[in-house]
Design a protein around this motif. Structure first.
Motif, PDB file in Angstrom:
ATOM      1  N   PHE A   1       0.800  -1.216   0.000  1.00 26.37           N
ATOM      2  CA  PHE A   1       0.000   0.000   0.000  1.00 26.37           C
ATOM      3  C   PHE A   1       0.838   1.274   0.000  1.00 26.37           C
ATOM      4  CE2 PHE A   1      -2.489   3.240   2.389  1.00 26.37           C
ATOM      5  CZ  PHE A   1      -3.525   3.398   1.481  1.00 26.37           C
ATOM      6  N   ILE A   2       1.850   1.345   0.856  1.00 28.29           N
ATOM      7  CA  ILE A   2       2.620   2.582   1.015  1.00 28.29           C
ATOM      8  C   ILE A   2       3.631   2.771  -0.109  1.00 28.29           C
ATOM      9  CG2 ILE A   2       4.167   3.883   2.519  1.00 28.29           C
ATOM     10  CD1 ILE A   2       1.350   3.654   3.576  1.00 28.29           C
TER      11      ILE A   2
ATOM     12  N   TRP B   1      -1.006   4.528  -2.214  1.00 28.28           N
ATOM     13  CA  TRP B   1      -1.738   5.204  -1.143  1.00 28.28           C
ATOM     14  C   TRP B   1      -2.187   6.592  -1.571  1.00 28.28           C
ATOM     15  CZ3 TRP B   1      -0.853   9.742   1.514  1.00 28.28           C
ATOM     16  CH2 TRP B   1       0.387  10.348   1.333  1.00 28.28           C
TER      17      TRP B   1
END
Length: 709
Positions: free
Chosen positions: A191-192, A219
């Motif tokens: 995600f990041i 993200w």
């Protein structure tokens, strides 16, 4: 009984019980706008009369349908608006009411008369109930629109708060970095760090060789998509359309009008985050840990959402008048100055959206910036005129105040002493060394950058430069010669040995990554990206903490080593930072001289040398033995012997993926990977980190990236 009469009857019964003090007044004010009452003037907020009794009498007859408390509040409000005796503001409500009741005419008679009316208009109970229902629905929609706009603006504030608390938790609860948990590792890997699609993030997408956009991180993309989805939901959410107002307006026209009003209010309220993201955001950068590129990305998507809402507002207003079937009223409304300025504002916002495309910023940044500011000023001035009669113009004031405070703080930082500073400019190969001597020294942290106003070129435009090192209250920057200011700086420096220029300095800006908290640190730089990376290396060396640090710099020409030769020598004077300089033009050189063959992939592993990570390979695994500077001095006569033994020179391209993999597999509890350089290199480093991350938890590995160099 027809459906709408039933609703009217119900509304009529509820009016005295539930009428808000301002709703009765708003109902009568809106109702009387349709009549040509003698001596009265009209605007978007109020109708007042300053020379005759017709409005005052009509007003008393209308508010008679309200409850006693609401009626008295409405009359008192009227008395404050109309203060002349001829308007009846000094008369009691009962006196005016009974006088008007005897001489009033019906609404039907009033609408059929030509010219201004000379008698009061008596509104029927059914018509008042319909108007009341219409105003009640309008007030509810306006209230909901402000709530939705506040949620959209608060969305970004919530996102910043989450980032701030995450960073705070990270610093307080993880003073000693250890292993990462399963959930944290999964979020980091999926995600990041990843790009929304594929491995490309920093490198722009090309269409027919033209750069058109960059792909955001996952993200960032999810944050923008959720923001857009919320905006679309709010645009079509319940409009409180009521059939009880059918005697005043049909439901379709009502929905069009409410959609227009809601989108307009939401667009105005989005000005607050829009201008917040447009500033330097030095404080927010430190709080959230977001990069400058992240703030610019959110600024762009907030602007696109604002333009979308503005277009919906225009279409809704047009649909409302077309559905009403009164083309002449539509033309008269549009041609009013206040609405013409609204058209100008929307036109300016669309032009901003077009000229802010990536290709214009990349190739014609100075022109883009000038045009962007001019159009933004036109937009805000015309929007201010358009909103002059609306209470939510104050949201525009709040937004402009936030931006003005940011500008004022920047000006104060410049005027506080740095306005009298100067810079020494030296040409060094294809780069320019800028030594800044501000009048008032400032506290500098690694990875930060400053905006310089070079007065010789432009007094109002600034450019960001990463600070490589500070020494004796002097701040050293290195700028690669490109287009615009950097090219002009290099040209002035070439014309003379030393060029001294007056400068204004604004900074420092940017966040500093806590690399000193990790057991192992891998610093990767490409080209001019060395300016950010070397500042961290110097910081780690001066800290004196026994970390395992590997410093990798890939540069095209060996002459470029002279950019930061003293800094390289400085960080090499220890036993825990090992420096590897990869001169990529050495591949061709080695091939021409028929030296030992190299990997045709153009990449090598950090394992070619014994480093602080203690990775040993057999001699057969070496790609080739690189030549020294003994026989190949650079243009400045600098040889390899100038540097400590911990500084190694290689003449091929580094194999980024293997360097990252070997570093991540090393036995240490925590590793920080920092990269700054060309966009393709940044994407390669990011992909290598993601590929080697374990999403099941374990060793703590964090990736940091610097976009300023």
């Amino acid at each position: 009984m027809p459906r709408h009469y039933t609703l009217i009857a119900i509304s009529a019964c509820l009016v005295p019980a539930f009428a808000a003090s301002g709703l009765c007044e708003a109902t009568c004010t809106a109702y009387l706008q349709q009549f040509n009452l003698e001596g009265c003037w009209t605007d978007k907020i109020t109708i007042t009369c300053c020379s005759s009794l017709q409005y005052a009498e009509s007003y008393t007859l209308c508010i008679a349908h309200c409850g006693v408390k609401e009626r008295l509040a409405a009359w008192e409000s009227f008395r404050q608006i109309c203060r002349t005796s001829s308007c009846g503001s000094n008369s009691s409500y009962d006196d005016v009411y009974f006088t008007a009741l005897d001489s009033s005419i019906s609404e039907q008679d009033a609408l059929t008369r030509d010219g201004s009316l000379d008698a009061a208009v008596n509104i029927s109970w059914e018509k008042f109930a319909a108007w009341f229902a219409y105003q009640d629905a309008t007030a509810r929609n306006s209230r909901n629109s402000k709530i939705f706009g506040a949620i959209l603006a608060g969305y970004w504030a919530l996102l910043m708060a989450i980032s701030w608390f995450s960073k705070l938790y990270y610093h307080i609860c993880h003073a000693q970095l250890g292993e990462r948990g399963r959930f944290s590792s999964y979020i980091q890997k999926h995600f990041i760090l990843p790009s929304l699609h594929g491995s490309r993030h920093a490198e722009p997408i090309l269409i027919y060789g033209i750069p058109v956009a960059t792909i955001p991180l996952r993200w960032q993309a999810y944050s923008c998509v959720l923001f857009m989805v919320l905006n679309l939901i709010f645009l079509v959410a319940e409009f409180n359309v009521t059939g009880a107002a059918s005697l005043v307006i049909d439901e379709t026209s009502q929905a069009a009008l409410y959609a227009a009003n809601r989108s307009g209010i939401m667009a105005v309220m989005l000005m607050v985050p829009l201008l917040q993201f447009a500033g330097r955001n030095s404080l927010l950068t430190r709080m959230t840990g977001w990069s400058n590129d992240t703030f610019k990305l959110f600024h762009r998507w907030t602007a696109r959402t604002l333009v979308l809402d503005s277009l919906v507002h225009s279409i809704g207003i047009t649909a409302y008048y077309l559905l009403s079937g009164d083309a002449s009223k539509y033309r008269a409304t549009i041609l009013r100055n206040i609405n013409m300025f609204g058209i100008f504002a929307i036109s300016a916002s669309c032009m901003i959206l077009i000229q802010a495309q990536y290709v214009f910023q990349r190739y014609w940044y100075e022109i883009f910036l000038t045009l962007h500011l001019v159009l933004a000023i036109v937009f805000f001035i015309t929007l201010r005129v358009h909103l002059s009669n609306y209470t939510f113009v104050y949201y525009l004031y709040v937004a402009v105040t936030i931006y003005a405070v940011d500008r004022l703080m920047r000006l104060v930082r410049v005027l506080s002493g740095n306005i009298s500073g100067y810079a020494e400019i030296h040409a060094n190969a294809d780069a320019t060394q800028i030594i800044i001597k501000p009048l008032v020294p400032f506290k500098y942290r690694p990875g930060q950058y400053a905006f310089l106003y070079v007065l010789r070129f432009n007094i109002w435009q600034s450019n960001p430069f990463s600070i490589a090192e500070t020494r004796d209250n002097k701040y050293i920057c290195v700028a690669k010669r490109r287009r615009g200011v950097t090219s002009r700086l290099h040209g002035y420096a070439v014309d003379r040995d030393t060029h001294r220029a007056r400068i204004w300095l604004e900074g420092p800006h940017g966040t500093t990554y806590p690399l000193e908290r990790y057991e192992s640190v891998l610093l990767l730089a490409g080209g001019i990206g060395i300016t950010a990376a070397i500042s961290y290396a110097v910081h780690l060396k001066d800290k004196g903490r026994k970390q395992q640090v590997a410093f990798i710099w890939a540069v095209r020409e060996k002459e470029s080593v002279s950019w930061i030769a003293s800094q390289l020598r400085h960080i090499g004077e220890n036993d825990f930072i090992e420096v590897h300089v990869f001169v990529t033009s050495g591949e061709k050189e080695a091939a021409e001289n028929k030296k030992e063959p190299m990997d045709n992939d153009g990449l090598s592993s950090l394992s070619d040398c014994k480093t602080v990570f203690e990775m040993d390979l057999d001699d057969d695994d070496r790609l080739y033995k690189e030549p020294t500077f003994d026989d190949n001095c650079d243009s400045n006569g600098m040889s390899e012997q100038f540097f400590p033994s911990t500084v190694h020179f290689h003449y091929y391209r580094p194999r980024i993926s293997r360097i990252v993999r070997d570093s991540m597999n090393h036995e240490s509890k925590s590793l920080a990977v920092f990269a700054c350089g060309p966009v393709r290199m940044l994407d390669e480093v990011r992909s290598a980190v993601i590929e080697n991350l374990d999403d099941k938890g374990g060793k703590r590995i964090d990736y940091f990236e610097d976009g300023f160099a």
